[in-house]
Every structure is written in C-alpha cells, then in structure tokens.
Design an enzyme around this catalytic site. Structure first.
Site, short mmCIF file in Angstrom:
data_model
loop_
_atom_site.label_atom_id
_atom_site.label_comp_id
_atom_site.label_asym_id
_atom_site.label_seq_id
_atom_site.Cartn_x
_atom_site.Cartn_y
_atom_site.Cartn_z
CB THR A 7 -4.46 4.05 -21.94
OG1 THR A 7 -4.17 4.03 -23.34
CG2 THR A 7 -5.91 4.48 -21.71
CE1 TYR A 49 -4.21 1.16 -0.29
CE2 TYR A 49 -4.51 -1.07 0.54
CZ TYR A 49 -5.01 0.05 -0.09
OH TYR A 49 -6.30 0.06 -0.54
CD GLU A 53 -4.66 5.54 0.79
OE1 GLU A 53 -4.53 6.25 1.81
OE2 GLU A 53 -5.70 4.92 0.51
NE ARG A 101 -6.87 -3.33 -19.83
CZ ARG A 101 -6.96 -3.36 -21.16
NH1 ARG A 101 -6.26 -4.24 -21.85
NH2 ARG A 101 -7.74 -2.53 -21.80
CE LYS A 137 -7.01 2.43 -25.13
NZ LYS A 137 -8.04 3.48 -25.28
CG ASP A 139 -7.87 10.71 -24.03
OD1 ASP A 139 -6.90 9.93 -24.05
OD2 ASP A 139 -9.00 10.40 -23.62
C1 LIG Z 1 -9.03 3.84 -24.41
C2 LIG Z 1 -9.34 5.27 -24.21
C3 LIG Z 1 -9.66 5.78 -22.95
C4 LIG Z 1 -10.03 4.94 -21.75
O1 LIG Z 1 -9.19 4.05 -21.31
P1 LIG Z 1 -9.66 2.89 -20.32
O2 LIG Z 1 -8.34 2.43 -19.83
O3 LIG Z 1 -10.40 1.90 -21.16
O4 LIG Z 1 -10.51 3.48 -19.26
C5 LIG Z 1 -9.80 7.15 -22.81
N1 LIG Z 1 -9.66 7.95 -23.87
C6 LIG Z 1 -9.38 7.50 -25.10
C7 LIG Z 1 -9.24 8.46 -26.22
C8 LIG Z 1 -9.23 6.13 -25.31
O5 LIG Z 1 -8.98 5.70 -26.54
#
Ligand SMILES: *Cc1c(COP(=O)(O)O)cnc(C)c1O
Length: 435
Positions: A242, A70, A72, A251, A245, A216
């Site tokens: 994220t 943990y 925090e 993840r 990807k 994003d």
């Molecule tokens: C995949 C994605 C997210 C969210 O990611 P999660 O890990 O699935 O919550 C947010 N914004 C964009 C543009 C994404 O492609």
C-alpha cells in the site's frame, strides 16, 4: 477570497477556519463532518500502526482535477485520448517508485492493497491452486489466503504462523509446509508482525519449493524506503505494498517486480482486474515518493523505529506483555491477558481517553476475533507530528492508566488523560491539518 465562517458542529476547536470553502458552501453538513475529523485527528494520539498523516502536498495532489480523467491502459498505450499530462504524471510515479525501491518494474495503478494482492494471484495462479501465507490470527493479512477472503475461497490457502513460545516465524516450519504443499504463490509479510522479516530465508524456501514469492510490505514500505528495515527486493519475485501506511502517501498501492514479471503484473491489474486508474491518487503517490526520497524521510523512518522501541521498553517496564517480547519496526502487539482486560474494552477506553488504537488477536488467542486479547499500536503517526523517544514514557503511562481506567470504569481518570493528551498534541501540530 474570504473564507466563510466555519459551521462545524462538534466540540469547540482550537482552529475554526475552514480549509474547504467550496465544500462548506455547497454541503455544510459534509463540511462539518470533515472539520470534526480534522479536529479529532489534531487532538488525539493516533497509534493505529497502519495510519499516518500525509503532507499538505500529498493532500493537495489527491484533490486535483486529475480525478476528472479516464486513462485505461498505461502511459503511451491508452484507450482514451487527452493523456498529454496524465501519461507524464503516471510515468513520474513509476520512475520514482523504481528509483526509491531499486526495482526494474513498478505498477502504480492498484486501487488499494487488497486489489493489488488479488492482481498477484491473477498473474501467477489459477483458481483452485494452492497458495501460502501467514494465518490472519497470527498476524497475516486476509488476502494471504485466509478463508473468508476471496483469496481463500478461490484458492486453496495453506497457512503458517509464529511459534507459541517465541512469537517468531519458524522458518524450518515454513520450509516444511512449502515442500509438502508446493504452493504456486507464497506471501510473506503481514499486518501485526512486530519483528524483521527474513526475506532471504523466504527466498530460499520459495526457490526450493518452486513458488512465486511475494513480499507484502504494506506496513513497512516507508521503513524500507528510509533504510530502517531490510529490503525484500533482492530476494523476492514481487513486492506488493500500500502507499498509505508508513510510506505516508494517499490510499493506494503499488506492485513492483523484475522486468521478467512486468507484463504478467500489468495485464493482471488492467485489464485483468481494474478499469481506469485513479489519476489523482497516482499524482499523490508521485508526491509521496518524492518526499520519501528526501534525506528527511530517512530520519523519519529511523525515528519511527526508535520511538517504537522506546515505547516497547516503557510498556515492558510497566508490566505489559508484548508479543515476541518487543519490536524491530513501527508496531507493537500488546497481550492484555495478564491485565485481565479484553482488547476491545481497553481499545474503547483508550479511544475515550483520546488515544486511538485497534483491538487485535494475539497469536494462539483464546478469545474470539471480534473480542480478542490484544491491542495493536504503532508509532508512524506520532512520529510524523515530531514526537520523539523522550515522549514515549508519557505515552506508556497514558496507556497504562487508560487500560486500568477501562477495567475499573473510571471515567474521570479517562477524561483526565484525554486533557493531557490534547495538551501535548496541541504542541505538535500534525502535517496536512488546518493550523
Ligand atoms: C493494509 C494491508 C493490506 C491491504 O490494504 P488495503 O489498502 O486495506 O486493501 C494488504 N496487506 C497487508 C500486509 C496490509 O497490512
């Protein structure tokens, strides 16, 4: 130690050794499912653009005893003792993120992309404020203020799209909307955008309208890190991404910004939104960032784009309609309206053929979101296996045959594709999977 024999259910595997001896001994039922998933990921052509294959090193880091701790707080400022190693793990991830993306501040604790975006709202907006993002059916993300998402329920989401005639963002339209609505926060980026995002144009619009601008880059972070897509960093206030990807990590997610916003972001992530960080994920993020800083990753990012462009060309040659007419990045959105096959029927037929895609709305879709007109594909996973532009004609052929077989109900044709796919995949083993 000897490895116990695999007890996998499921189809006969080219590799039957288990990489998970403790799991197999304790919970053979679960171990069998993991083994089946390993074989599925090995034998199929995975075209979902938000997916990838992480390296063995990333997998190992995410399965470590760091998970027992943990933590925090932040390095040097924790609410729990015993952080001698964890502080260094997180600092390493932070330092590597800052170096790789050229940012002043990085927070590596968000549990995933959606909570990372929620933390951005918490940092820069109050409930009821106006926020702006791309509409989900146009290629935006749920968390960019779409109605069914908390971000659309707790804030007043105004949404921009793409032009019907070009499939491209109309920046004049975005500017007009921003000046009219005066959002607190503007999101750029999305989940189904095949074209380069003009971060400089968004930056101007945000400055003119007095909004905090968030890029994003969840889908394209790996392309940015590898120099295959322009970086938003000079133009935006916050970068949200994220890590799982194109960046090819575990993840998880990161928020990056100038020093000016560091405190607001850190406070929003913890204690604003989350409790203890997932330290095993932080460690795996650090590993992924180290990998992404190597010259080989630049080659990877450029190969992802080259493969996507080659695949788009091959699909166009075969008569497919692509949203925006092609791609600049890792992602292709196919409008199957001319083929007269619903996206879901095509996606399910391709899945039976060993080609994994997702059905997706296309801009101005006349069908319903659960039964839309398109499929979304991408090249991050196949590029991680070493496939190159020379393979994209075959991939396009399989897609063409699979869609046609789905339309006519030709299961023999689908089985034939599945065998051909498995044969090529066997020649290109995926990172992280048992050999
Ligand atoms: C995949 C994605 C997210 C969210 O990611 P999660 O890990 O699935 O919550 C947010 N914004 C964009 C543009 C994404 O492609």
């Amino acid at each position: 130690m000897t490895t116990p024999p695999a007890q996998h259910a499921g189809p006969a595997a080219p590799h039957t050794r288990t990489a998970h001896p403790a799991l197999s001994a304790t919970d053979p039922e679960l171990a069998a499912l993991v083994g089946a998933e390993e074989r599925l990921q090995a034998a199929t052509l995975r075209l979902i653009p938000s997916e990838n294959y992480v390296s063995g090193a990333v997998l190992e880091a995410s399965g470590t005893v760091l998970q027992n701790k943990y933590s925090e707080g932040y390095p040097g400022r924790r609410y729990y003792e015993g952080q001698q190693n964890i502080d260094q793990v997180e600092q390493l991830a932070v330092d590597r993120a800052k170096a790789l993306f050229g940012v002043e501040h990085a927070n590596v604790q968000p549990y995933s992309g959606s909570p990372a975006n929620l933390a951005v709202y918490l940092a820069f907006a109050e409930p009821g404020d106006t926020v702006m993002g791309m509409a989900l059916p146009m290629g935006g993300h749920l968390t960019h203020g779409w109605g069914v998402s908390a971000t659309g329920k707790w804030f007043r989401g105004v949404q921009y799209g793409v032009r019907q005639d070009t499939g491209l963002i109309d920046y004049d339209e975005v500017r007009e909307l921003a000046l009219k609505e005066r959002p607190k926060v503007i999101f750029c980026g999305g989940t189904a955008l095949p074209r380069t995002i003009d971060f400089a144009a968004f930056g101007e619009i945000a400055r003119e309208s007095g909004a905090v601008l968030v890029a994003d880059v969840a889908h394209i972070a790996g392309l940015i890190a590898g120099g295959a897509h322009p970086s938003p960093v000079p133009h935006v206030d916050v970068v949200s991404t994220t890590t799982h990807k194109t960046l090819r990590g575990p993840r998880g997610a990161m928020l990056m910004s100038r020093e000016q916003h560091a405190k607001a972001i850190d406070k929003a992530v913890f204690p604003g939104l989350q409790g203890g960080p997932h330290n095993q994920t932080t460690a795996a993020i650090a590993v992924a960032l180290h990998e992404a800083a190597q010259p080989a990753f630049r080659d990877y990012a450029h190969a992802v784009v080259a493969n996507a462009k080659a695949l788009a060309d091959a699909l166009l040659e075969r008569g497919f309609t692509l949203v925006s007419g092609g791609t600049d990045n890792h992602l292709i959105l196919i409008d199957l309206t001319p083929q007269d096959v619903p996206g879901k029927v095509a996606a399910q037929a391709l899945d039976r053929a060993g080609i994994v895609v997702n059905y997706n709305t296309v801009p101005y879709d006349t069908r319903k979101p659960f039964d839309p007109s398109g499929i979304r594909i991408g090249t991050p996973s196949l590029t991680s296996r070493g496939l190159g532009t020379e393979h994209m004609a075959a991939v396009a052929d399989w897609i063409q045959r699979g869609v046609a077989a789905g339309r006519s109900g030709d299961e023999d044709g689908i089985a034939a594709i599945r065998a051909e796919v498995a044969e090529l995949m066997a020649a290109y083993p995926a990172p992280g999977l048992p050999a």
